[in-house]
Write an enzyme that holds these catalytic residues in place. Structure first.
Site, short mmCIF file in Angstrom:
data_model
loop_
_atom_site.label_atom_id
_atom_site.label_comp_id
_atom_site.label_asym_id
_atom_site.label_seq_id
_atom_site.Cartn_x
_atom_site.Cartn_y
_atom_site.Cartn_z
N CYS A 1 0.64 3.31 3.21
CA CYS A 1 1.41 2.73 4.31
C CYS A 1 2.90 3.03 4.12
CB CYS A 1 1.19 1.22 4.37
SG CYS A 1 -0.52 0.72 4.65
N CYS B 1 0.83 -1.20 0.00
CA CYS B 1 0.00 0.00 0.00
C CYS B 1 0.87 1.25 0.00
CB CYS B 1 -0.91 -0.01 1.22
SG CYS B 1 -1.77 1.56 1.49
#
Length: 475
Positions: A398, A395
């Site tokens: 993230c 991600c």
């Protein structure tokens, strides 16, 4: 790390119309003659489509006025801004003023067939002192030449990983003297480098992939640099890397990194030579007769760190000289993670070796298993409070908050608050959605000392101060 400001000498408007590609520098060594070797050279996914260029968020492009923006310590200029030709010393006329909110998808379409010089001029005109050129010491010196040809002030920064070739360091010095500028160098955190080398040795990347080393030596220093900017300029080209750069636009909202104002959409990324062929770059370098890195004459085309770069043979693609022991379709260090397509996100190959490079690795942070997070949920009277991030390594959001969360873990080390992470993609995704209030990656939960119900962090502001305020209010 402080930034300095580079300014170019005056150039006639005719130069702007005639220049077609980029250029590079070195005082003694010039670009090779044409007969010689020729180089080819998460949280809310609704708010930012995969690599969308447009954004309506006010944080994306706020009006930029001289003296208005606040700066982080990492990017305070070392020297005063030099005046562009035709202005009084220290005064910039209309440079850096953006009055309107811009739609960068429309702007990218407008500039799709524009010359690199025109794109560079638009970038510098719109962002002034809040934009900087990323210079690697290779042929993207063309960007600096283009900036000089615009006649506008410009800034240049570079990442010194500590493992560059001696020729590259010599080239940096030549570039500074040739253009009369000071390059703004960013360095990796010494403690992180020390820990990596002590734990894994000097050449661990040959065994487990280059991503961890690049993250410490390049990605995190870059993230610090970009936090002091509203836009940056790169030398990315569509023909540079198979599978990762074939669709890059000339301008985009950066899909990974954050700028001065913080948050997704706060940084603009300009790629003036995106549509230029590598051979045309080199034709331009020769035509402008600017210095280049002496490694190019030794068969190096794409130049990075010394242990991870080697010459290529005639006919080989330029990126075959980078991380040659890994998959040829994943030749990215992490600086341009947004290029990577995510057709099947949780199975995405990040490090080129069939494995996903993990995030949030620190001795001050606990890696929770499914059993561990379930135990936290069951406890009604915990001995200590916990803050836990639910994440997926692939991600981009993230990845973007990794440095901040690691800083949080360092600040809370030795306190009563435990810091943890739980990988919530794949088989754990449904569990996280049903039991951990997860709607998107990353989700941050606080488990109070005397409450069974975890408290979800309610905002997208993920700077250290905001996270600390959240923790201190609840522990």
């Amino acid at each position: 790390m402080a930034f300095s400001i580079a300014s170019s000498s005056s150039t006639s408007s005719a130069a702007m119309a005639s220049a077609k590609i980029g250029c590079s520098f070195t005082s003694d060594l010039k670009a090779p003659c044409s007969g010689a070797f020729q180089p080819l050279d998460c949280p809310h996914h609704r708010s930012l489509p995969v690599i969308t260029l447009s954004t309506k968020r006010s944080s994306a492009v706020k009006p930029v006025r001289d003296g208005e923006p606040k700066r982080s310590d990492s990017v305070v200029p070392l020297a005063a801004t030099l005046a562009a030709p035709g202005t009084e010393e220290g005064v910039r006329e209309d440079v850096g003023v953006v009055e309107e909110e811009l739609n960068f998808e429309e702007l990218a379409k407008e500039l799709e067939n524009a010359s690199p010089l025109e794109i560079m001029d638009r970038a510098l005109a719109k962002f002034g002192n809040d934009i900087a050129i990323a210079f690697s010491g290779a042929e993207d010196v063309a960007l600096i030449e283009y900036a000089k040809l615009t006649g506008r002030p410009f800034r240049v920064f570079s990442l010194d990983t500590g493992r560059l070739n001696p020729e590259t360091y010599q080239f940096f010095d030549t570039v500074e003297k040739h253009y009369g500028i000071r390059i703004e160098y960013m360095f990796p955190d010494a403690i992180e480098v020390q820990a990596l080398v002590r734990n894994k040795g000097l050449f661990s990347f040959y065994e487990d992939g280059h991503q961890e080393c690049c993250r410490i030596r390049k990605v995190r220093p870059l993230r610090r640099a970009l936090k002091g900017l509203r836009a940056w300029i790169t030398g990315q080209r569509k023909d540079q890397s198979p599978g990762t750069r074939s669709e890059i636009p000339v301008v985009q909202v950066d899909p990974v990194f954050e700028g001065m104002d913080g948050g997704i959409g706060s940084l603009v990324k300009w790629n003036p030579v995106a549509n230029v062929d590598g051979r045309d770059i080199w034709n331009f370098l020769r035509a402008m007769n600017v210095p280049v890195n002496s490694l190019h004459s030794q068969g190096y085309v794409s130049i990075g760190c010394e242990p991870c770069t080697r010459p290529v043979l005639p006919g080989q693609h330029e990126r075959e000289g980078r991380w040659w022991w890994e998959d040829a379709k994943a030749k990215e260090c992490g600086l341009h993670k947004g290029n990577l397509k995510q057709e099947n996100s949780h199975e995405q190959n990040i490090n080129g070796m069939g494995e996903i490079s993990d995030l949030f690795e620190s001795q001050n942070l606990v890696n929770l298993s499914r059993a561990g997070i379930e135990n936290l949920l069951r406890l009604k009277d915990r001995r200590e409070p916990w803050i836990v991030v639910l994440y997926a390594p692939w991600c981009q959001f993230c990845q973007g908050m990794e440095a901040t969360y690691l800083q949080l873990a360092d600040k809370l080390a030795g306190s009563v608050v435990k810091v943890g992470k739980f990988r919530a993609d794949g088989d754990q995704k449904e569990f996280a959605k049903s039991n951990l209030q997860m709607g998107s990656f990353p989700t941050i939960l606080f488990f109070p000392k005397h409450s069974a119900q975890p408290i979800k962090y309610p905002t997208e502001k993920r700077d250290v101060d905001s996270l600390l305020a959240f923790v201190n209010a609840l522990r």
